[in-house]
Every structure is written in C-alpha cells, then in structure tokens.
Design an enzyme around this catalytic site. Structure first.
Site, mmCIF file in Angstrom:
data_model
loop_
_atom_site.group_PDB
_atom_site.id
_atom_site.type_symbol
_atom_site.label_atom_id
_atom_site.label_comp_id
_atom_site.label_asym_id
_atom_site.label_seq_id
_atom_site.Cartn_x
_atom_site.Cartn_y
_atom_site.Cartn_z
ATOM 1 N N PRO A 1 0.845 -1.204 0.000
ATOM 2 C CA PRO A 1 0.000 0.000 0.000
ATOM 3 C C PRO A 1 0.874 1.245 0.000
ATOM 4 O O PRO A 1 1.751 1.387 0.856
ATOM 5 C CB PRO A 1 -0.774 -0.123 1.316
ATOM 6 C CG PRO A 1 0.012 -1.069 2.167
ATOM 7 C CD PRO A 1 0.745 -1.983 1.239
ATOM 8 N N GLN B 257 -6.959 -1.000 1.360
ATOM 9 C CA GLN B 257 -6.422 -0.733 2.694
ATOM 10 C C GLN B 257 -7.275 0.324 3.403
ATOM 11 O O GLN B 257 -7.439 1.450 2.909
ATOM 12 C CB GLN B 257 -4.969 -0.266 2.636
ATOM 13 C CG GLN B 257 -4.350 -0.363 4.042
ATOM 14 C CD GLN B 257 -3.104 0.458 4.231
ATOM 15 O OE1 GLN B 257 -3.075 1.628 3.867
ATOM 16 N NE2 GLN B 257 -2.075 -0.136 4.823
ATOM 17 N N HIS C 263 -5.315 -1.065 8.298
ATOM 18 C CA HIS C 263 -4.036 -0.354 8.482
ATOM 19 C C HIS C 263 -3.801 -0.140 9.976
ATOM 20 O O HIS C 263 -4.349 0.788 10.572
ATOM 21 C CB HIS C 263 -4.099 0.978 7.738
ATOM 22 C CG HIS C 263 -2.784 1.694 7.625
ATOM 23 N ND1 HIS C 263 -1.700 1.411 8.409
ATOM 24 C CD2 HIS C 263 -2.378 2.694 6.787
ATOM 25 C CE1 HIS C 263 -0.680 2.213 8.076
ATOM 26 N NE2 HIS C 263 -1.076 2.994 7.084
ATOM 27 N N TYR D 162 -0.558 5.637 12.864
ATOM 28 C CA TYR D 162 -1.917 6.115 12.594
ATOM 29 C C TYR D 162 -2.845 5.612 13.709
ATOM 30 O O TYR D 162 -2.393 5.066 14.707
ATOM 31 C CB TYR D 162 -2.352 5.706 11.179
ATOM 32 C CG TYR D 162 -1.505 6.400 10.126
ATOM 33 C CD1 TYR D 162 -1.606 7.782 9.950
ATOM 34 C CD2 TYR D 162 -0.571 5.707 9.368
ATOM 35 C CE1 TYR D 162 -0.807 8.450 9.031
ATOM 36 C CE2 TYR D 162 0.239 6.374 8.443
ATOM 37 C CZ TYR D 162 0.109 7.743 8.273
ATOM 38 O OH TYR D 162 0.895 8.412 7.379
ATOM 39 N N GLY E 19 7.330 -1.920 -2.532
ATOM 40 C CA GLY E 19 6.763 -0.594 -2.709
ATOM 41 C C GLY E 19 7.522 0.199 -3.754
ATOM 42 O O GLY E 19 7.221 0.147 -4.945
ATOM 43 N N ARG E 20 8.524 0.927 -3.301
ATOM 44 C CA ARG E 20 9.234 1.841 -4.209
ATOM 45 C C ARG E 20 9.670 1.194 -5.522
ATOM 46 O O ARG E 20 9.486 1.813 -6.576
ATOM 47 C CB ARG E 20 10.444 2.445 -3.499
ATOM 48 C CG ARG E 20 10.008 3.441 -2.441
ATOM 49 C CD ARG E 20 11.188 3.948 -1.631
ATOM 50 N NE ARG E 20 10.742 4.218 -0.274
ATOM 51 C CZ ARG E 20 11.526 4.587 0.724
ATOM 52 N NH1 ARG E 20 12.825 4.756 0.520
ATOM 53 N NH2 ARG E 20 11.036 4.799 1.916
#
Ligand code: PHB
Length: 368
Positions: free
Chosen positions: A26, A101, A178, A183, A321-322
């Site tokens: 995500p 997500q 998530h 968060y 990811g990246r």
C-alpha cells in the site's frame, strides 16, 4: 533452474489463489484530488501493476475525520465506492487481485482536513513531536489531538465496518486493516501514544489491543477472515512512534489476532522507513510461532532478500513498494533478470498528476 520462490503461486487462507508471492504494498500517492475519488488514471496505475500476486491499495479513508493526507482517496461515500468499482473491474479484467487498505490517520491529521469535526482524534491528547504536517492550508504545526470518547471509539468501529462493506460493494477481493505507522490503530496499540486510563488503554496489552480487536470483529461482520489482513509496524518510528515494550507487545497482539484466522499479517519489518532504536529490531522469524495466518514482509526487500525470507520459511509473501513505482512489470523483471529502473525521486511520490505515476514503461519500453 528452479523458479524464484517469489514467482511461485500461493493460496491465501485456502481461498484466494495468488499467481505469485509478490504483493504491491500500500502506497499513498496523493493523486485523487479534492474529491478524494479514484479515476481513470488510478485504474491505469493499478492495471499497470496487475501482474502482482496481490495489489493492496494506498491507504483509503474510512470517514471524514480519518483524513490526514492531501489527495488521499476515501471509501466512505457512495460516489467513491462507485469510483473504486471501476478500478477493481479494470484490475480484474487485467487478471489481478486487489485488496483495499482501510485507513484512519488518527493524530496524523489537522483540523483543516475536517473543519466540521474540528481537531484530529487519538487515544490520548499527545501531539506528534515533529515540526509540521502538510495540511490543506499548507505546512502547519501539529495540533494536540482530541482524546476519543468511548462513544467516538464505537462510532469509529462502525465507520470501519461501513468502509469494509463499501469495499465489498466496490468489488474488492478483500481488505487490509491499516494498523501501522503511528496512525489511529497503531496509536491505540502503543504506550507512547496511549495513556488512557479506561478499558482502551494504559499499560495493559489487552486494553491497548481492544480497539484493533473491535475493528477486526466489525470488519469480519462483512468479510470472511480469508479476505482480511492486518498491517503492523513493530520497529517503526514514523509519525513519532515507538514504545519500549515493542518486543513483548507485538507478538502478543499477533497471537490475539490468530484466533480470527485472518488471511495474513503484514509487517513493515525492514528499517528503510526509519526505526525507533528502542531495542533489537524485530524480524519476521519472531512472528512465525505467533500465528497460523500467512505472513507478509515489507520494506527494503530486494529480489534476493525476498527470496531468502521465503526460502528460510520466515515469510510467505513479500510486498514491494518503491521498486514497483518505477518498474510496473516487476515480477517479469525478476523472472527475466531485466534491469531495474532506479527508485523514484521523493518529489513524485505524492505529487498530483500523471508524472511519476503512470508514465513508467515496462522493460520492453511499452506503457500499458
Ligand atoms: C502509511 O499509510 O502507512 C503511509 C502513508 C504515507 C506515507 C507513509 C506511510 O508517506
């Protein structure tokens, strides 16, 4: 030569057949504008990456007060739910699978994201100790969040349930809760951010886990456990997070989650996203015995280190990811040994528009 273990199929919770073990992690891309709805460009971005065994969307907001990122999408309104349906249809037509997500930013927000609700909400009135947040009114200092009342906690659990139901209506294959990166859910889990004295907080692991437990049970009213994952970040310092008892707390949380037989537990375990240095960082092997769910490992993995994690039995899936931003055909490149494009510059991670988003070619030069 035996195929790379990353490119072997995997069945999630005896239910969902993934064509390989490479998951698109995500990633917030900040491209859905003021309407916070995905569009044709969003669909193109995910379709370009549909050769993943599984796609997990960028964090998708479950309510207005959950919002804390400019240009992040939502899934609480009817309009956004319909807009996501176009994305999931396109991904399915391209042979992909996609989870949504579900995201609540908690204290990593600012009142200018949600004028009606006012301040950001969190378990306790502790501001993020960092200089500024990027808010709709520009870069501003962090505010002290409003500690949630028990009624607000219950409403938020209901918001997660509604978002999970919307994700189902939108044609997703499942959802990821998530629970990472400082968060809202993570801030309930950790002592650094949870100083409550009621049944949702304090030193007691059981109390700190209660919010994630209730969110999980709410989501499971809508989805079978085989279609639900949870993401955690035991080593993370992001959003001013990190608690001294992390080595005891996270395996305990994962053991509690085991009773639900969720599809997977997803760990940001690599240290490339920053770590709190409060002890020896945890590794995937620390969690195998805590759960019968599949394990997914993330952050900074290469082809070789991802293969090793699977071969050593420490993880079942690796999320990238990246590298997947600049290499839309990442599994094919791993298969053929094609050269990888460099990671994207930070300037395009969250910038609006197609540049640095849907303009990266496959190894053969084509852009899907
Ligand atoms: C996250 O949702 O975990 C997240 C979002 C944006 C970031 C980093 C992490 O820049």
């Amino acid at each position: 030569m035996a195929p790379s273990p990353l490119l072997t199929p995997f069945t999630l919770a005896d239910d969902l057949k993934l064509k390989n073990r490479m998951v698109l992690s995500p990633m917030t891309r900040g491209r859905t504008g003021d309407m916070q709805r995905p569009d044709k460009m969003t669909a193109q971005y995910y379709v370009q990456r549909a050769s993943a065994g599984l796609i997990i969307t960028e964090g998708t907001l479950i309510s207005t007060v959950a919002n804390g990122w400019v240009g992040a999408p939502e899934i609480y309104s009817k309009g956004a739910t319909l807009a996501w349906k176009e994305v999931t249809d396109a991904v399915h037509a391209a042979g992909g699978l996609i989870f949504c997500q579900l995201w609540h930013c908690g204290r990593a927000s600012h009142s200018s994201f949600h004028a009606k609700e006012g301040k950001a909400v969190a378990p306790s009135a502790i501001a993020i100790n960092e200089p500024t947040i990027h808010a709709p009114i520009g870069k501003v200092p962090h505010e002290v969040p409003a500690p949630m009342t028990v009624d607000q906690i219950k409403e938020t659990v209901a918001d997660f349930e509604r978002a999970a139901a919307n994700a189902k209506a939108a044609g997703f294959d499942g959802v990821e809760i998530h629970g990472a990166n400082g968060y809202l859910i993570d801030s309930f889990l950790q002592t650094k951010t949870n100083k409550r004295t009621d049944e949702y907080g304090g030193e007691s692991l059981e109390n700190r886990f209660r919010f994630l437990k209730e969110v999980t049970e709410a989501v499971l009213k809508v989805w079978p456990a085989s279609r639900v994952g949870v993401r955690l970040s035991p080593n993370g310092v992001y959003n001013d997070q990190g608690s001294p008892d992390f080595r005891e707390a996270f395996p305990w949380f994962v053991e509690q989650l085991d009773k639900y037989k969720l599809a997977y537990i997803h760990f940001i375990i690599g240290l490339g996203f920053g770590f709190h240095k409060l002890g020896e960082p945890m590794v995937m092997a620390d969690f195998r015995k805590s759960t019968s769910s599949a394990l997914m490992a993330n952050c900074g993995y290469t082809k070789e280190s991802g293969e090793k994690e699977i071969t050593d039995g420490n993880s079942d899936l690796i999320s990238y990811g990246r590298p997947w931003i600049t290499n839309p055909d990442l599994p094919a490149r791993f298969e053929t040994g094609a050269k990888l494009a460099n990671d994207p510059p930070v300037g395009v991670w969250y910038s609006p528009g197609p540049k640095g988003y849907v303009d990266y070619p496959n190894a053969d030069g084509t852009i899907v």
